[in-house]
Scaffold this motif. Structure first.
Motif, mmCIF file in Angstrom:
data_model
loop_
_atom_site.group_PDB
_atom_site.id
_atom_site.type_symbol
_atom_site.label_atom_id
_atom_site.label_comp_id
_atom_site.label_asym_id
_atom_site.label_seq_id
_atom_site.Cartn_x
_atom_site.Cartn_y
_atom_site.Cartn_z
ATOM 1 N N LYS A 193 0.820 -1.215 0.000
ATOM 2 C CA LYS A 193 0.000 0.000 0.000
ATOM 3 C C LYS A 193 0.855 1.267 0.000
ATOM 4 C CE LYS A 193 -0.677 0.080 4.997
ATOM 5 N NZ LYS A 193 -1.629 -0.114 6.060
ATOM 6 N N ALA A 194 2.112 1.173 0.441
ATOM 7 C CA ALA A 194 3.014 2.330 0.431
ATOM 8 C C ALA A 194 3.783 2.434 -0.879
ATOM 9 C CB ALA A 194 3.986 2.234 1.607
ATOM 10 N N ARG A 195 3.605 1.466 -1.762
ATOM 11 C CA ARG A 195 4.306 1.456 -3.055
ATOM 12 C C ARG A 195 3.272 1.428 -4.172
ATOM 13 N NH1 ARG A 195 6.512 -3.538 -1.128
ATOM 14 N NH2 ARG A 195 6.111 -4.362 -3.184
ATOM 15 N N GLY A 196 2.402 2.435 -4.199
ATOM 16 C CA GLY A 196 1.278 2.468 -5.128
ATOM 17 C C GLY A 196 1.621 2.142 -6.561
ATOM 18 N N GLY A 197 2.732 2.677 -7.066
ATOM 19 C CA GLY A 197 3.103 2.438 -8.457
ATOM 20 C C GLY A 197 3.392 0.990 -8.759
ATOM 21 N N ASP A 198 3.771 0.233 -7.738
ATOM 22 C CA ASP A 198 4.089 -1.177 -7.953
ATOM 23 C C ASP A 198 2.846 -2.034 -8.158
ATOM 24 O OD1 ASP A 198 6.706 -0.468 -7.621
ATOM 25 O OD2 ASP A 198 6.956 -1.404 -5.662
ATOM 26 N N VAL A 199 1.698 -1.573 -7.683
ATOM 27 C CA VAL A 199 0.481 -2.386 -7.741
ATOM 28 C C VAL A 199 0.158 -2.781 -9.180
ATOM 29 C CG1 VAL A 199 -2.020 -2.409 -7.359
ATOM 30 C CG2 VAL A 199 -0.501 -1.508 -5.598
ATOM 31 N N LEU A 200 0.094 -1.812 -10.078
ATOM 32 C CA LEU A 200 -0.268 -2.131 -11.470
ATOM 33 C C LEU A 200 0.844 -2.890 -12.184
ATOM 34 C CD1 LEU A 200 -2.195 1.067 -12.619
ATOM 35 C CD2 LEU A 200 -3.106 -1.118 -11.808
ATOM 36 N N LEU A 201 2.086 -2.563 -11.875
ATOM 37 C CA LEU A 201 3.204 -3.289 -12.497
ATOM 38 C C LEU A 201 3.193 -4.759 -12.078
ATOM 39 C CD1 LEU A 201 6.022 -0.619 -12.025
ATOM 40 C CD2 LEU A 201 4.809 -1.189 -14.137
ATOM 41 N N LEU A 202 3.014 -5.006 -10.772
ATOM 42 C CA LEU A 202 2.952 -6.386 -10.281
ATOM 43 C C LEU A 202 1.717 -7.106 -10.823
ATOM 44 C CD1 LEU A 202 4.053 -5.835 -6.584
ATOM 45 C CD2 LEU A 202 5.261 -7.228 -8.278
ATOM 46 N N GLY A 221 -8.077 1.302 -11.551
ATOM 47 C CA GLY A 221 -8.374 2.289 -10.509
ATOM 48 C C GLY A 221 -8.728 1.648 -9.186
ATOM 49 N N ARG A 222 -9.517 0.568 -9.232
ATOM 50 C CA ARG A 222 -9.896 -0.133 -7.996
ATOM 51 C C ARG A 222 -8.678 -0.817 -7.368
ATOM 52 N NH1 ARG A 222 -12.630 2.596 -6.079
ATOM 53 N NH2 ARG A 222 -12.738 1.126 -4.384
ATOM 54 N N LEU A 223 -7.794 -1.376 -8.201
ATOM 55 C CA LEU A 223 -6.579 -2.003 -7.673
ATOM 56 C C LEU A 223 -5.699 -0.965 -6.984
ATOM 57 C CD1 LEU A 223 -5.597 -4.425 -10.596
ATOM 58 C CD2 LEU A 223 -6.629 -5.050 -8.396
ATOM 59 N N LEU A 224 -5.592 0.221 -7.569
ATOM 60 C CA LEU A 224 -4.782 1.282 -6.968
ATOM 61 C C LEU A 224 -5.394 1.811 -5.675
ATOM 62 C CD1 LEU A 224 -3.647 3.370 -10.063
ATOM 63 C CD2 LEU A 224 -2.184 2.072 -8.507
ATOM 64 N N ALA A 225 -6.717 1.833 -5.593
ATOM 65 C CA ALA A 225 -7.391 2.394 -4.424
ATOM 66 C C ALA A 225 -7.359 1.464 -3.215
ATOM 67 C CB ALA A 225 -8.845 2.718 -4.779
ATOM 68 N N TYR A 226 -7.274 0.160 -3.455
ATOM 69 C CA TYR A 226 -7.341 -0.828 -2.374
ATOM 70 C C TYR A 226 -6.095 -0.766 -1.495
ATOM 71 C CZ TYR A 226 -8.310 -5.345 -0.146
ATOM 72 O OH TYR A 226 -8.561 -6.335 0.757
ATOM 73 N N SER A 227 -6.224 -1.106 -0.210
ATOM 74 C CA SER A 227 -5.106 -0.968 0.742
ATOM 75 C C SER A 227 -4.170 -2.181 0.804
ATOM 76 C CB SER A 227 -5.644 -0.690 2.142
ATOM 77 O OG SER A 227 -6.338 -1.833 2.633
ATOM 78 N N TRP A 228 -4.516 -3.316 0.262
ATOM 79 C CA TRP A 228 -3.694 -4.525 0.202
ATOM 80 C C TRP A 228 -3.121 -4.958 1.553
ATOM 81 C CZ3 TRP A 228 -5.137 -6.951 -3.769
ATOM 82 C CH2 TRP A 228 -5.528 -6.235 -4.908
#
Length: 185
Positions: A43-52, A77-84
């Motif tokens: 959740k602290a590495r937002g840019g990694d969410v879509l890449l991963l 957008g939903r993947l980026l918004a989620y806290s994981w």
């Protein structure tokens, strides 16, 4: 017979605290703690969410023989918004589920788990500089676009996808907000 071995260990626990509480052996800690790499939560590495997510999608689609090739903008957008809270493993599980359920060549919001689709942060921050500051809607838009752009590592294509905009619209907004001429992506 002699052999050379290396041990890689990972934990989401604070081992120093566990040692102090007597719940982890100090001698074992010093044996395994030769090189320590701290990695912030997803959740602290937002840019990694879509890449991963894209990488998992490619791997899973290839392994399962599915023809899913990407993630649509609403789902991104939903993947980026989620806290994981489950970190990378939860993201991988989410993508695997989405690939299995995908009816199209792109993952849509319908393919994502309800917890991701329905997630809403428990707080709203109007301004990081001053929580009591009231700003115009245009200023909030500018700040949000810049925050998303930073979260995706500056990729205007990924930012446009996450924002649900086409690249031209994002380029115009960045130009209007005086952010500079966007690089082509």
């Amino acid at each position: 017979m002699a052999f050379d071995a290396r041990v890689v260990a990972a934990t989401n626990r604070d081992l120093q605290t566990l040692i102090e509480e007597g719940r982890f052996r100090e001698d074992l800690f010093f044996r395994i703690n030769v090189i320590q790499v701290e990695l912030p939560p997803l959740k602290a590495r937002g840019g990694d969410v879509l890449l991963l997510a894209q990488r998992f999608l490619e791997t899973i689609a290839k392994r399962t023989g599915r023809t899913v090739v990407g993630i649509d903008s609403t789902a991104a957008g939903r993947l980026l918004a989620y806290s994981w809270p489950g970190n990378v493993r939860e993201l991988q599980n989410c993508v695997e589920r989405a690939v299995a359920l995908a009816r199209y060549d792109h993952i849509t919001v319908d393919d994502l788990p309800d917890r991701v689709v329905q997630y809403r942060p428990s707080y709203v921050v109007l301004s990081a500089e001053d929580p009591g500051e009231l700003v115009t809607l245009e200023e909030m838009d500018r700040r949000y676009i810049l925050r998303v752009l930073e979260a995706v590592g500056g990729s205007r294509s990924l930012a446009a996808k996450a924002l649900g905009l086409d690249r031209t619209t994002l380029w115009r907004r960045l130009e209007r907000y005086g952010v500079g001429t966007p690089k082509k992506s």
